[in-house]
Design a protein around this motif. Structure first.
Motif: not given
Length: 309
Positions: A48-52, A250-270
């Motif tokens: 999820a993070a890589a695709r974003l 299936t996998g929705a929770g992982d989509a949430f967590i992986g994308s959250f990590a990507r957006f947060l590491s990319g500089g978005a506010t929490p």
């Protein structure tokens, strides 16, 4: 390296059966559809993070079987660095039989296989990669001592750590998580790990704050169709759900967590990162499968425009 995430965690081969209803004990039913895919909470979140657009490295173990080779190839195909993927001789790869009902709800079994071999030594071997990352993302489908070692490494080296405590493990020692930046359970995992009811908003906040009192900095509780809650020592923020017609959750929770990590590491506010993650997870349940339902940046941008985000 900007937007760099290390995922220390599991991989699985998803064996997905779509059913009209769940069979009763001793009953045999015909199922209309079967699909093999790639899963495991760690691998899902990495993809999820890589695709974003994040730069993602995966620290994981696979068996020396056909599934192990397929897992490596799939991660590489999705742009995930597999320099620290270890193939364990004589071990089978992890598998997850999944049963999906017509309303999109699912039931899952997991066989951890080679994932049980991921050790603190693997964390130490990846130290140079981990120290250069913006965030380290963890789950509980690997040994707890490996999770503790990664949290300690992040705290010692100033790297943001994110733990998705799934599946819930009552042996998790919360004292070993002091200094963890982000703890991201769903409501049932929160209840199991806190020992407190979490079936109301007030209960969610009270249970989350018992974890914060033990040294965890922020708690994000995912609530399915009710969205999510960000709980800190002093504040509670509501992350609203995005209404869609679910096809497969299936996998929705992982989509949430992986994308959250990507957006947060990319500089978005929490809060911005969490609201974007809620939309990414909503998009994921409009398609079949796990990783196969995860959008890339362009598809996600289109989804956001269509939903007035």
């Amino acid at each position: 390296m900007p937007d760099s995430i290390a995922v220390i965690g599991s991989n699985m081969i998803d064996l997905v059966t779509y059913v009209e209803r769940m069979p009763n004990r001793g009953e045999t039913l015909e199922a209309p559809r079967f699909q093999q895919g790639f899963g495991g909470k760690g691998a899902n979140q990495a993809v999820a993070a890589a695709r974003l657009g994040a730069t993602v490295a995966m620290i994981t173990c696979v068996g020396d079987d056909g599934f192990g080779h397929q897992t490596r190839e799939n991660l590489e195909r999705n742009g995930v660095d597999v320099s620290h993927l270890r193939m364990v001789k004589g071990a089978v790869s992890g598998v997850a039989p999944i049963f999906v009902e017509p309303d999109g709800e699912n039931a899952i079994l997991i066989v951890k296989g080679a994932n049980v071999h991921l050790s603190p030594d693997d964390v130490a071997a990846a130290a140079t990669t981990l120290a250069a990352c913006d965030a380290i993302l963890l789950q509980l489908e690997v040994p707890l001592e490996t999770v503790y070692a990664a949290v300690a490494f992040g705290a010692e080296n100033g790297v943001t750590t994110i733990l998705n405590p799934a599946p819930a493990n009552r042996d998790l020692d919360l004292s070993q998580l002091a200094g963890l930046d982000w703890f991201c359970p769903n409501e049932s995992e929160l209840a199991a790990l806190s020992g407190m009811p979490a079936d109301t908003d007030a209960g969610v906040v009270e249970a989350a704050r018992t974890l914060i009192a033990q040294g965890i900095r922020n708690v994000v509780v995912t609530l399915g169709g009710r969205g999510a809650r960000l709980v800190t020592t002093e504040e509670v923020h509501v992350i609203d759900p995005v209404p869609v017609d679910p096809v497969d959750t299936t996998g929705a929770g992982d989509a949430f967590i992986g994308s959250f990590a990507r957006f947060l590491s990319g500089g978005a506010t929490p809060l911005d990162a969490l609201n974007l993650a809620a939309r990414y997870a909503a998009h994921s349940i409009t398609g079949h499968g796990t990783q196969s339902s995860y959008a890339d940046g362009a598809a996600f941008d289109t989804f956001c425009r269509d939903h007035d985000v």
